[in-house]
Motif scaffolding. Structure first.
Motif, PDB file in Angstrom:
ATOM      1  N   MET A  32       0.785  -1.243   0.000  1.00 52.84           N
ATOM      2  CA  MET A  32       0.000   0.000   0.000  1.00 52.84           C
ATOM      3  C   MET A  32       0.813   1.286   0.000  1.00 52.84           C
ATOM      4  SD  MET A  32      -1.566  -0.593   3.708  1.00 52.84           S
ATOM      5  CE  MET A  32      -1.178  -2.306   3.660  1.00 52.84           C
ATOM      6  N   ASP A  33       2.053   1.225  -0.399  1.00 49.27           N
ATOM      7  CA  ASP A  33       2.825   2.458  -0.562  1.00 49.27           C
ATOM      8  C   ASP A  33       2.818   3.343   0.660  1.00 49.27           C
ATOM      9  OD1 ASP A  33       3.435   1.674  -3.016  1.00 49.27           O
ATOM     10  OD2 ASP A  33       2.491   3.319  -4.089  1.00 49.27           O
ATOM     11  N   ILE A  34       3.014   2.777   1.830  1.00 48.46           N
ATOM     12  CA  ILE A  34       3.071   3.641   3.005  1.00 48.46           C
ATOM     13  C   ILE A  34       4.337   3.317   3.780  1.00 48.46           C
ATOM     14  CG2 ILE A  34       1.644   2.116   4.439  1.00 48.46           C
ATOM     15  CD1 ILE A  34       0.486   4.676   5.662  1.00 48.46           C
ATOM     16  N   VAL A  35       5.075   4.357   4.120  1.00 44.54           N
ATOM     17  CA  VAL A  35       6.303   4.165   4.887  1.00 44.54           C
ATOM     18  C   VAL A  35       5.948   4.241   6.362  1.00 44.54           C
ATOM     19  CG1 VAL A  35       8.468   5.192   5.536  1.00 44.54           C
ATOM     20  CG2 VAL A  35       7.881   5.003   3.157  1.00 44.54           C
ATOM     21  N   ASN A  36       6.309   3.220   7.089  1.00 38.54           N
ATOM     22  CA  ASN A  36       5.858   3.105   8.459  1.00 38.54           C
ATOM     23  C   ASN A  36       6.966   3.459   9.440  1.00 38.54           C
ATOM     24  OD1 ASN A  36       4.652   2.396  10.794  1.00 38.54           O
ATOM     25  ND2 ASN A  36       4.817   0.201  10.463  1.00 38.54           N
ATOM     26  N   PHE A  37       6.843   4.624  10.053  1.00 37.30           N
ATOM     27  CA  PHE A  37       7.837   5.055  11.031  1.00 37.30           C
ATOM     28  C   PHE A  37       7.773   4.232  12.309  1.00 37.30           C
ATOM     29  CE2 PHE A  37       8.869   9.143   8.996  1.00 37.30           C
ATOM     30  CZ  PHE A  37      10.194   9.218   9.334  1.00 37.30           C
ATOM     31  N   ALA A  38       6.620   3.604  12.546  1.00 39.31           N
ATOM     32  CA  ALA A  38       6.459   2.884  13.808  1.00 39.31           C
ATOM     33  C   ALA A  38       7.060   1.485  13.739  1.00 39.31           C
ATOM     34  CB  ALA A  38       4.983   2.809  14.176  1.00 39.31           C
ATOM     35  N   HIS A  39       7.726   1.182  12.647  1.00 40.46           N
ATOM     36  CA  HIS A  39       8.240  -0.170  12.460  1.00 40.46           C
ATOM     37  C   HIS A  39       9.135  -0.625  13.619  1.00 40.46           C
ATOM     38  CE1 HIS A  39       8.918  -3.610   9.935  1.00 40.46           C
ATOM     39  NE2 HIS A  39      10.209  -3.553  10.209  1.00 40.46           N
ATOM     40  N   GLY A  40      10.072   0.203  13.984  1.00 39.72           N
ATOM     41  CA  GLY A  40      10.973  -0.147  15.078  1.00 39.72           C
ATOM     42  C   GLY A  40      10.236  -0.333  16.392  1.00 39.72           C
ATOM     43  N   GLU A  41       9.131   0.375  16.557  1.00 39.64           N
ATOM     44  CA  GLU A  41       8.356   0.238  17.795  1.00 39.64           C
ATOM     45  C   GLU A  41       7.649  -1.113  17.834  1.00 39.64           C
ATOM     46  OE1 GLU A  41       9.417   3.100  16.926  1.00 39.64           O
ATOM     47  OE2 GLU A  41      10.057   3.479  18.977  1.00 39.64           O
ATOM     48  N   PHE A  42       7.230  -1.599  16.660  1.00 37.81           N
ATOM     49  CA  PHE A  42       6.666  -2.952  16.630  1.00 37.81           C
ATOM     50  C   PHE A  42       7.729  -3.970  17.013  1.00 37.81           C
ATOM     51  CE2 PHE A  42       3.620  -1.029  13.469  1.00 37.81           C
ATOM     52  CZ  PHE A  42       2.561  -1.035  14.338  1.00 37.81           C
ATOM     53  N   LEU A  43       8.928  -3.723  16.558  1.00 36.45           N
ATOM     54  CA  LEU A  43      10.038  -4.590  16.933  1.00 36.45           C
ATOM     55  C   LEU A  43      10.202  -4.606  18.452  1.00 36.45           C
ATOM     56  CD1 LEU A  43      12.540  -6.142  15.586  1.00 36.45           C
ATOM     57  CD2 LEU A  43      13.814  -4.160  16.320  1.00 36.45           C
ATOM     58  N   MET A  44      10.145  -3.397  19.023  1.00 36.97           N
ATOM     59  CA  MET A  44      10.288  -3.261  20.477  1.00 36.97           C
ATOM     60  C   MET A  44       9.179  -4.041  21.182  1.00 36.97           C
ATOM     61  SD  MET A  44       8.831  -0.968  23.020  1.00 36.97           S
ATOM     62  CE  MET A  44       8.201   0.388  22.083  1.00 36.97           C
ATOM     63  N   ILE A  45       7.952  -3.943  20.668  1.00 36.49           N
ATOM     64  CA  ILE A  45       6.840  -4.678  21.282  1.00 36.49           C
ATOM     65  C   ILE A  45       7.097  -6.179  21.183  1.00 36.49           C
ATOM     66  CG2 ILE A  45       4.385  -5.225  21.024  1.00 36.49           C
ATOM     67  CD1 ILE A  45       4.022  -2.272  20.236  1.00 36.49           C
ATOM     68  N   GLY A  46       7.622  -6.597  20.035  1.00 32.73           N
ATOM     69  CA  GLY A  46       7.955  -8.015  19.888  1.00 32.73           C
ATOM     70  C   GLY A  46       8.989  -8.449  20.907  1.00 32.73           C
ATOM     71  N   MET A  47       9.991  -7.578  21.136  1.00 39.10           N
ATOM     72  CA  MET A  47      11.028  -7.914  22.110  1.00 39.10           C
ATOM     73  C   MET A  47      10.438  -8.069  23.501  1.00 39.10           C
ATOM     74  SD  MET A  47      14.084  -5.446  20.703  1.00 39.10           S
ATOM     75  CE  MET A  47      15.529  -6.028  21.543  1.00 39.10           C
ATOM     76  N   TYR A  48       9.587  -7.101  23.884  1.00 41.01           N
ATOM     77  CA  TYR A  48       8.966  -7.198  25.214  1.00 41.01           C
ATOM     78  C   TYR A  48       8.072  -8.433  25.316  1.00 41.01           C
ATOM     79  CZ  TYR A  48      10.452  -2.748  27.196  1.00 41.01           C
ATOM     80  OH  TYR A  48      11.194  -1.728  27.731  1.00 41.01           O
ATOM     81  N   THR A  49       7.351  -8.719  24.219  1.00 42.12           N
ATOM     82  CA  THR A  49       6.475  -9.886  24.257  1.00 42.12           C
ATOM     83  C   THR A  49       7.289 -11.148  24.509  1.00 42.12           C
ATOM     84  OG1 THR A  49       5.195  -8.786  22.557  1.00 42.12           O
ATOM     85  CG2 THR A  49       4.612 -11.048  23.038  1.00 42.12           C
ATOM     86  N   GLY A  50       8.362 -11.305  23.742  1.00 40.44           N
ATOM     87  CA  GLY A  50       9.200 -12.482  23.919  1.00 40.44           C
ATOM     88  C   GLY A  50       9.749 -12.569  25.329  1.00 40.44           C
ATOM     89  N   LEU A  51      10.235 -11.436  25.804  1.00 47.55           N
ATOM     90  CA  LEU A  51      10.864 -11.391  27.124  1.00 47.55           C
ATOM     91  C   LEU A  51       9.884 -11.774  28.224  1.00 47.55           C
ATOM     92  CD1 LEU A  51      13.559 -10.185  28.486  1.00 47.55           C
ATOM     93  CD2 LEU A  51      12.111  -8.255  28.985  1.00 47.55           C
ATOM     94  N   PHE A  52       8.708 -11.135  28.201  1.00 45.71           N
ATOM     95  CA  PHE A  52       7.759 -11.359  29.294  1.00 45.71           C
ATOM     96  C   PHE A  52       7.134 -12.742  29.217  1.00 45.71           C
ATOM     97  CE2 PHE A  52       7.460  -6.589  29.553  1.00 45.71           C
ATOM     98  CZ  PHE A  52       8.201  -6.546  30.712  1.00 45.71           C
ATOM     99  N   THR A  53       6.892 -13.213  27.991  1.00 43.00           N
ATOM    100  CA  THR A  53       6.330 -14.562  27.882  1.00 43.00           C
ATOM    101  C   THR A  53       7.324 -15.571  28.439  1.00 43.00           C
ATOM    102  OG1 THR A  53       5.481 -13.765  25.791  1.00 43.00           O
ATOM    103  CG2 THR A  53       5.068 -16.052  26.313  1.00 43.00           C
ATOM    104  N   ALA A  54       8.580 -15.409  28.076  1.00 42.70           N
ATOM    105  CA  ALA A  54       9.581 -16.342  28.554  1.00 42.70           C
ATOM    106  C   ALA A  54       9.709 -16.272  30.067  1.00 42.70           C
ATOM    107  CB  ALA A  54      10.923 -16.067  27.889  1.00 42.70           C
ATOM    108  N   GLN A  55       9.670 -15.058  30.603  1.00 43.85           N
ATOM    109  CA  GLN A  55       9.856 -14.921  32.054  1.00 43.85           C
ATOM    110  C   GLN A  55       8.636 -15.421  32.826  1.00 43.85           C
ATOM    111  OE1 GLN A  55      11.014 -10.887  32.683  1.00 43.85           O
ATOM    112  NE2 GLN A  55      13.183 -11.335  32.371  1.00 43.85           N
ATOM    113  N   ALA A  56       7.437 -15.156  32.269  1.00 39.63           N
ATOM    114  CA  ALA A  56       6.226 -15.509  33.015  1.00 39.63           C
ATOM    115  C   ALA A  56       5.987 -17.006  32.994  1.00 39.63           C
ATOM    116  CB  ALA A  56       5.028 -14.778  32.415  1.00 39.63           C
ATOM    117  N   THR A  57       6.217 -17.657  31.846  1.00 42.40           N
ATOM    118  CA  THR A  57       5.892 -19.074  31.757  1.00 42.40           C
ATOM    119  C   THR A  57       7.088 -19.962  32.021  1.00 42.40           C
ATOM    120  OG1 THR A  57       6.373 -19.029  29.401  1.00 42.40           O
ATOM    121  CG2 THR A  57       4.092 -18.652  30.049  1.00 42.40           C
ATOM    122  N   GLY A  58       8.278 -19.368  31.966  1.00 43.37           N
ATOM    123  CA  GLY A  58       9.468 -20.178  32.207  1.00 43.37           C
ATOM    124  C   GLY A  58       9.869 -21.034  31.018  1.00 43.37           C
ATOM    125  N   ILE A  59       9.191 -20.884  29.865  1.00 43.47           N
ATOM    126  CA  ILE A  59       9.601 -21.670  28.705  1.00 43.47           C
ATOM    127  C   ILE A  59      10.797 -21.025  28.039  1.00 43.47           C
ATOM    128  CG2 ILE A  59       7.348 -22.666  28.211  1.00 43.47           C
ATOM    129  CD1 ILE A  59       6.965 -20.494  26.112  1.00 43.47           C
TER     130      ILE A  59
END
Lengths: 304, 437, 335
Positions: A32-59
């Motif tokens: 769709m021809d749109i440049v997304n400035f928030a891209h890095g922030e999605f990355l950051m959310i992914g990092m937090y998701t991975g981190l917290f899931t791993a810490q909370a469940t211990g997997i």
């Protein structure tokens, strides 16, 4: 010699990691021809998701990928229907600044919720492991895995876009949205799907790289800039292009390593004093600028 | 007769009213407002929280009476020479932005009419804030910025309590020299050849680039061989090329000046790249933060960091133990370099005000220039606080000193800092060489 | 002469607008005489600075429709030229400011020539890239103080020093930037009615048509880019004297570039009052929100969250900004 070899290997690995990060951006731009400035922030959310899931469940952190994908996909679809849909009608300026607003929002929400501390994983099969290939080349296990998965992800997306029905519909939307609409393709839903897939790939990348990089709410912006460079170099919207551009950018960030190689091999005194490491990212931007000017569609661009 | 009673009652009432108001007037003696500018939000918010807690604890001790703490300011209620005036802290948040810092300093001086300023942690912000304070003639005490250039500007309204990077870097080279001379506890004499090669990597703003320059100068002075010195961006995502560049120089000693996130990244990358220098030394900041310890766990064993306060000091300095206990009760963490210096910074303010006996800037200036706080009043292990009033460094505390600590495994399995330098107060044997990751 | 007449001619605006503008001007002129807090004063100086940045951006970004997200590099060039000349050779502001403008314009020609071969997103990101390249170079360049930056010592000069622009009171700075502000308004007022201004608007509407009309599109864009650059560099020079301590990280960062574009767009890109309205809304909002919600209540980042929401709403629903909303309301009333 070992400096040169290890620089090349590290550049290739880093390049594949960067390519993985940029994959989502190029999908979204392609459709769709749109440049997304928030891209890095999605990355950051992914990092937090991975981190917290791993810490909370211990997997093991490597098993958090489905969670990250789910979070990313729903986030992407929500963002599309709630916000991006409206932006598409406006001029380029509004699109750029609108996604910049999204970036500020996500970053500061993260700051409010998680605080500004750096968090990092210290458990996991891969965390902190590395193996030696000989000749002084050392590969961190985490990076190698991410690079491998990056290749897999690129192949999967490429197959999806070119082989499956939905993927073909997406490609059609990318090539000509109006035409696609006439052919009965629900372009609105295709756009949402592109956002879902695009954001999901970047959150997966985030959940992976949190294995070796600490996360704080501010990590996004540099990755956004590098991802822009990669996507533009590869040609906006080109998936194989992004992969090769990623590797090129990875090698460019190793320029200080090549510099060291020349310094120590030929024992050039003054070269050791040049602040090459401070200029690491300048070469990336400079390459972008030069290639854009010489070849405005990027190296592998197929649309403009 | 009745009117007389009435008058009497009236007079009595009046007396009572004045009697009621009189003492309260005295008791509500004026407040002394100190503007405190710290990075409370943004990237350094965690450090900001520590700094704030440190300053608040010092204000609490100054304002109330805590008989069990052997510190003059804890024995008195408020500032005695100012009629028991209380200290009031006005916190402002500079977010690490020098321009914003200057604006806030103006706001504190002109709108809030503060009597003095304390701050600002980042050397770059301290620079702009002290320039504003200097122009308006408002005294400013800096407790935690360590860039040597700050006190070389000839400012008359700026005092710094903490020792600066030149001293810390000198401490390091003294330690290296001590290793070769067999002065370090637990280390047999090591020949100089074994630790001759040095490489440094510093973040590239005001603070780090100064440290980098100092390392360059001192390595020459002490006869070490600086093979590589590089500067990097603190916000960098990936430090692997920097680390490989360091490794390529094959140094025995690696020196860093890093903030929190890059310090963590640096150590992780060193570990992944299997770098094995004999010594790793961090110039405070990132290397001393609780995050650093919590994130990296046992892999930091043997890493050295300079600081001005270590929990181990409690064993040598009972006063520090008592203050540390109060701080821990409040925040859950031990005092660290940042919080202890913020505490000391505000403490210095209290002593200067006590000595000045007035809030006029000129009186404060005179008091600050002649103050001499003995070391036994302080939580930090300095000989005292006394500012230089002439020479190259105006307003620098000349009695400060630094510590070098090493991360070692504690009895409970956690990582803690042991004192290695100065040699006479060392609390444990030094681990040398670094065990390797 | 004709140019001057055009610059002072505001007759194509409604009388109500001019009334508002006139009373605002009088308020701005009298403000330092009214009782005020120093915080209000520094907020207003920020507002004037950003209005000027926005006006500069507006020439190329608003009238010309070229999304430029790299204005911070010119702030840096202006600021560092002034600081270097003052510190090293004691050259007063009134010489170093035009020098800075000249250098900035030279640089804008050097990068503008290749840059304007790009369009759309490619152009926008390339402007960011050039700005970051220059910032990285400044950060290792020892002559301009590298990443440590430069400090203009406040005690070396006696205040008020009108030649070097070293003052203690903000009032002097205020009046100087206010004078620049008025000059800027008159200049842009002339610019939009000049030949170049009309050329630009036709380029914005349709580049191919403009080219067929015989307009040298490439050259027109480069010239306008230089104009925009001069504005930004001028304020950059002022910034150096006002803040007295400049660092590449502080004066040349990406956020500043984007903020400049943002203010103009929020107010209304491509209109004379747009950047001013944008700055008037955002700057006080930012500083007061931060003051009352951020540091005191402890909502970290709340100011930026609200700020982000405003940007998102405006760009999604009214990309022509506040001025666009005003015009829409007027059209509806007119019918």
């Amino acid at each position: 010699m070992s400096i040169l070899l290890s620089s090349i290997v590290a550049g290739l690995l880093f390049g594949m990691v960067l390519a993985f990060i940029s994959l989502g951006l190029t999908i979204i731009f392609g459709v769709m021809d749109i440049v997304n400035f928030a891209h890095g922030e999605f990355l950051m959310i992914g990092m937090y998701t991975g981190l917290f899931t791993a810490q909370a469940t211990g997997i093991d952190p490597l098993l958090t990928l489905p969670v990250a994908a789910l979070v990313g996909f729903s986030l992407g679809v929500i963002c599309y229907y709630g916000f991006i849909r409206f932006l598409l009608r406006g001029p380029i300026l509004a699109q750029l600044l609108g996604t910049f607003g999204l970036m500020l929002l996500l970053r500061n929400l993260a700051l409010m919720i998680f605080g500004s501390e750096d968090r990092a994983l210290h458990k996991g099969i891969l965390v902190g492991k590395s193996f030696e290939l000989g000749m002084g080349v050392i590969i961190p296990a985490t990076k190698a895995v991410v690079a491998g998965l990056s290749v897999v992800a690129f192949l999967a997306i490429w197959l999806f876009m070119n082989r499956s029905r939905v993927g073909k519909a997406l490609t059609a939307t990318a090539l000509n949205a109006q035409g696609a609409r006439y052919m009965g393709i629900p372009t609105e839903r295709m756009n949402a799907l592109a956002w879902g897939i695009g954001v999901a790939t970047v959150t997966i990348a985030g959940a992976l790289i949190v294995n070796f990089w600490p996360v704080n709410p501010f990590v996004g912006i540099l990755f956004t800039m590098i991802a822009f460079t990669i996507v533009a170099l590869g040609g906006f919207g080109s998936i194989p292009g992004a992969f090769f551009a990623g590797i090129i950018v990875g090698l460019i960030t190793e320029i200080p390593g090549f510099w060291d190689f020349i310094t120590y091999t030929f024992n050039v005194g003054w070269m050791a004093d040049v602040p090459m490491t401070s200029l690491k990212y300048m070469w990336v931007y400079l390459t972008y600028f030069v290639i854009m000017v010489l070849r405005p569609r990027g190296l592998f661009g197929w649309k403009h | 007769m009745r009117s007389l009673v009435k008058i009497n009652v009236f007079v009595l009432c009046l007396l009572m009213v004045t009697g009621l108001f009189g003492p309260t007037n005295v008791m509500a003696a004026k407040e002394i407002k100190i503007g405190v500018i710290y990075p409370l939000t943004g990237g350094a918010a965690a450090a900001g929280r520590e700094l704030r807690a440190g300053a608040e604890l010092a204000a609490k001790l100054a304002n109330g009476v805590f008989a069990d703490i052997p510190m003059t300011m804890a024995q008195n209620e408020g500032i005695k020479s100012l009629g028991g005036a209380k200290i009031k802290l006005i916190f402002k948040d500079h977010e690490g932005n020098p321009t914003l810092g200057a604006d806030l300093a103006k706001k504190l001086i002109l709108d809030d009419k503060v009597d003095g300023i304390l701050g600002c942690y980042f050397s770059s912000v301290t620079k702009t804030v002290s320039a504003v304070a200097e122009q308006y003639g408002v005294p400013m005490i800096n407790g935690s910025s360590t860039s040597p250039s700050l006190t070389k500007r000839g400012f008359k309204w700026f005092w710094r309590t903490t020792p600066h990077d030149k001293w810390f870097t000198k401490d390091l080279f003294e330690l290296l020299k001590g290793i070769t001379e067999g002065k370090v506890r637990g280390v047999k004499g090591v020949s100089k050849k074994e630790i001759k090669n040095i490489a440094s990597a510093c973040e590239k703003t005001e603070w780090g680039s100064h440290v980098s320059g100092l390392i360059k100068d001192m390595s020459k002075e002490y006869g070490f061989n600086l093979k590589k010195s590089l500067l990097y961006t603190a916000k960098s995502t990936d430090l692997s090329s920097e680390v490989r560049s360091l490794k390529a120089a094959k140094p025995d000693v690696m020196l860093f000046a890093s903030y929190a996130s890059d310090a963590i990244l640096m150590v992780n990358t060193l570990k992944a790249q299997k770098a094995h220098p004999k010594i790793i030394w961090g110039q405070d900041a990132g290397f001393e933060k609780p995050e650093f310890r919590n994130t990296l766990g046992s892999s930091i064993e043997g890493i050295l960091t300079r600081t001005v306060f270590l929990p181990k000091l409690v064993e040598i300095k009972p006063l520090a133990g008592k203050v540390n206990a109060m701080y821990k009760a409040k925040t859950g963490n031990d005092l660290g370099g940042a919080s202890a210096r913020a505490f000391t910074g505000l403490q210095t303010w209290v002593y200067i005000l006590e000595k000045a006996g007035s809030t006029k800037p000129a009186d404060i200036q005179r008091a600050a220039n002649s103050i001499n706080i003995p070391g036994n009043e302080l939580v930090v292990p300095w000989a005292g606080i006394k500012f230089s009033t002439s020479g190259e460094e105006l307003g620098q505390n000349v009695l400060g000193s630094g510590l070098i600590g090493q991360y070692q495994k504690q009895a409970d399995g956690s990582m803690g800092l042991e004192i290695i330098y100065p040699f006479d107060v060392s609390s444990a044997d030094m681990i040398f060489p670094l065990p390797g990751f | 002469m004709e140019a001057l007449k055009q610059a002072f001619n505001f007759s194509d605006f409604q009388r109500f607008d001019l009334l508002v503008a006139g009373s605002t001007a009088i308020f701005l002129l009298l403000f330092p005489l009214l009782p005020h807090s120093s915080f209000a004063m520094s907020t207003l100086i920020q507002f004037l600075m950003f209005s000027l940045y926005g006006m500069g951006w507006n020439t190329i970004g608003g009238y010309g429709g070229q999304v430029d997200l790299g204005k911070a590099q010119y702030v840096g060039i202006g600021a560092f030229t002034t600081a270097v000349m003052l510190i090293r050779w004691d050259i007063p502001f009134w010489v170093s400011m035009p020098t800075g403008m000249f250098l900035a314009i030279c640089w804008s020609f050097i990068i503008g020539y290749p840059l304007f071969r790009l369009t759309g997103h490619y152009f926008a990101i390339a402007t960011i890239a050039t700005s970051l390249i220059l910032k990285d170079i400044f950060e290792v360049w020892d002559f301009v103080g590298a990443a440590r930056g430069l400090e203009i010592s406040p005690i070396k000069y006696t205040s008020p020093d009108f030649l070097r622009l070293i003052f203690k009171e903000d009032m002097y700075y205020y009046y100087i930037i206010l004078a620049f502000f008025f000059i800027g308004i008159f200049y842009v007022n002339w610019f939009r009615k000049s030949r170049l201004g009309f050329q630009l608007r036709s380029i914005k509407d349709n580049e191919d048509v403009a080219r067929s009309l015989g307009i040298n599109v490439h050259w027109a864009k480069i010239k306008t880019y230089a104009v925009a650059t001069a504005f930004v560099s001028m304020v950059g020079s002022f910034h150096a004297c006002y803040i007295k301590n400049i660092e590449p990280e502080d004066t040349m960062n990406l956020d500043l570039s984007i903020l400049i574009a943002l203010m103009a767009m929020l107010g209304g890109a491509g209109s004379l009052w747009g950047p001013i309205i944008g700055a008037a809304v955002l700057i006080p909002l930012k500083s007061y929100l931060k003051e009352y919600l951020g540091a005191q209540v402890g909502f970290v980042g709340i100011d930026l969250i609200l700020y982000a929401l405003i940007i998102m709403l405006i760009s999604a629903f009214e990309p022509r900004g506040i001025w666009g909303i005003i015009e829409k309301i007027r059209q509806r009333r007119g019918k």
